[in-house]
Design an enzyme around this catalytic site. Structure first.
Site, mmCIF file in Angstrom:
data_model
loop_
_atom_site.group_PDB
_atom_site.id
_atom_site.type_symbol
_atom_site.label_atom_id
_atom_site.label_comp_id
_atom_site.label_asym_id
_atom_site.label_seq_id
_atom_site.Cartn_x
_atom_site.Cartn_y
_atom_site.Cartn_z
ATOM 1 N N ASN A 107 33.908 -35.274 -8.695
ATOM 2 C CA ASN A 107 34.545 -35.213 -10.009
ATOM 3 C C ASN A 107 33.524 -35.469 -11.115
ATOM 4 O OD1 ASN A 107 37.744 -36.379 -11.345
ATOM 5 N ND2 ASN A 107 36.090 -35.388 -12.399
ATOM 6 N N LYS A 151 46.401 -38.973 -1.678
ATOM 7 C CA LYS A 151 45.095 -39.643 -1.600
ATOM 8 C C LYS A 151 45.351 -41.098 -1.968
ATOM 9 C CE LYS A 151 40.566 -39.810 -3.623
ATOM 10 N NZ LYS A 151 40.088 -39.839 -4.996
#
Lengths: 66, 258
Positions: B206, B96
């Site tokens: 998250n 990522k």
């Protein structure tokens, strides 16, 4: 011979390979990656990679991330 | 089932592992979320603190796919270095790609992103760039070989949701073959559902889970929302209109025919 591991100066009596230097350093982590002078070294190459004076070893470990 | 980077997945929720009250709650939250992909990061080893090993033991026990990130990088060369280290640690070619161009907004730097993506693809990585919803940047990343794009909904950790649904929808329309995952800014399950309803393939969450009063319950709520949003998109959402259309046929009601 002096090298640094994660900015910590390590004194080695003689030239040695990466695996031996890690043992002297006392690395506790089982999962990590390592680079010497910015070049990533595969674990399979630790025993055959001989350290030189002033080499800088960088050790990274996993951490929580988003 | 859907495919992400050559892997088959059931869940369309990816979960970040940072900021939980404890590693135990992180573990429970990942299980409750039903997410199969977790994001992780890298830090410099500290011999006085073995939290890296404890964290890794938790991740290993989950049997999740690991998506390492390059968080904290500001230049392409830094991100490439971290990606190489991540590949060595996690034995994955997934990365990522995060390169921040601004410390206040943590806004992705499109110029460094393109530079790093080009090199990493040449090195054999499957690059998941964290980018804005800018169509031109996304198109260029896609053309380089980034077939999975992670545009933000809003700045990381802001919880503001999808600030530019028009831009995100446009991106979906213009890049129909890209795998699009909204990453960052999602603050509630409603935002995640909205992303899936726009036709996005998945979301990465998250802070919204980690900072909830009850992260485990919130993880479960996100799992339901993502599923609901996906099913709603597949079912076909009715078009909006500016005026009322009676759902009850008025000519058949007692007072309706005038």
């Amino acid at each position: 011979m002096k090298i640094t591991i994660n900015n910590r100066v390590i004194e080695l009596e003689q030239s040695c390979d990466v695996a031996s230097a890690l043992a002297i350093y006392g690395l506790q982590e089982k999962i990590f990656a390592l680079a010497i002078n910015g070049r990533v070294i595969s674990r399979s190459d630790y025993a055959s990679t001989i350290l030189k004076e002033a080499d800088q070893i960088d050790i990274l470990i996993p951490m929580q991330g988003g | 089932m859907w495919e992400l980077g050559g892997k088959s997945c059931q869940s369309r929720l990816l979960i970040g592992t940072a900021g939980y009250p404890s590693l135990e709650i992180l573990h429970q939250a990942v299980v409750a979320s039903k997410a199969e992909i977790v994001t992780v990061s890298l830090k410099r080893e500290d011999p006085t603190n073995r939290c890296g090993q404890r964290f890794w033991d938790i991740i290993n026990s989950l049997s999740s796919l690991v998506l390492p990130n390059t968080a904290g990088c500001r230049q392409a060369k830094e991100a490439i270095y971290i990606a190489e280290m991540a590949r060595e640690i996690f034995s994955t070619h997934w990365i990522k790609l995060e390169i921040s161009g601004d410390d206040m907004l943590l806004q992705p730097d499109p110029f460094e992103l393109l530079k790093a993506a080009r090199t990493l693809i040449e090195m054999g990585f499957e690059v998941f760039p964290f980018c804005t919803e800018d169509y031109i940047v996304c198109q260029k990343l896609y053309d380089l070989g980034c077939h999975i794009l992670m545009p933000w909904g809003a700045p990381i950790g802001s919880g503001k949701g999808l600030l530019n649904p028009f831009g995100l929808k446009l991106l979906r329309t213009r890049l129909p073959d890209a795998t699009l995952i909204v990453d960052a800014g999602i603050g509630s399950p409603m935002h995640a559902m909205q992303a899936l309803m726009l036709g996005y393939d998945a979301v990465l969450v998250n802070s919204a889970i980690a900072q909830a009063l009850d992260p485990v319950a919130m993880a479960s709520a996100f799992s339901l929302a993502v599923e609901s949003g996906y099913v709603a998109h597949q079912a076909g959402i009715m078009p909006e209109t500016d005026f009322a259309h009676a759902s009850t046929p008025l000519e058949q009601t007692y007072f309706g025919a005038r």
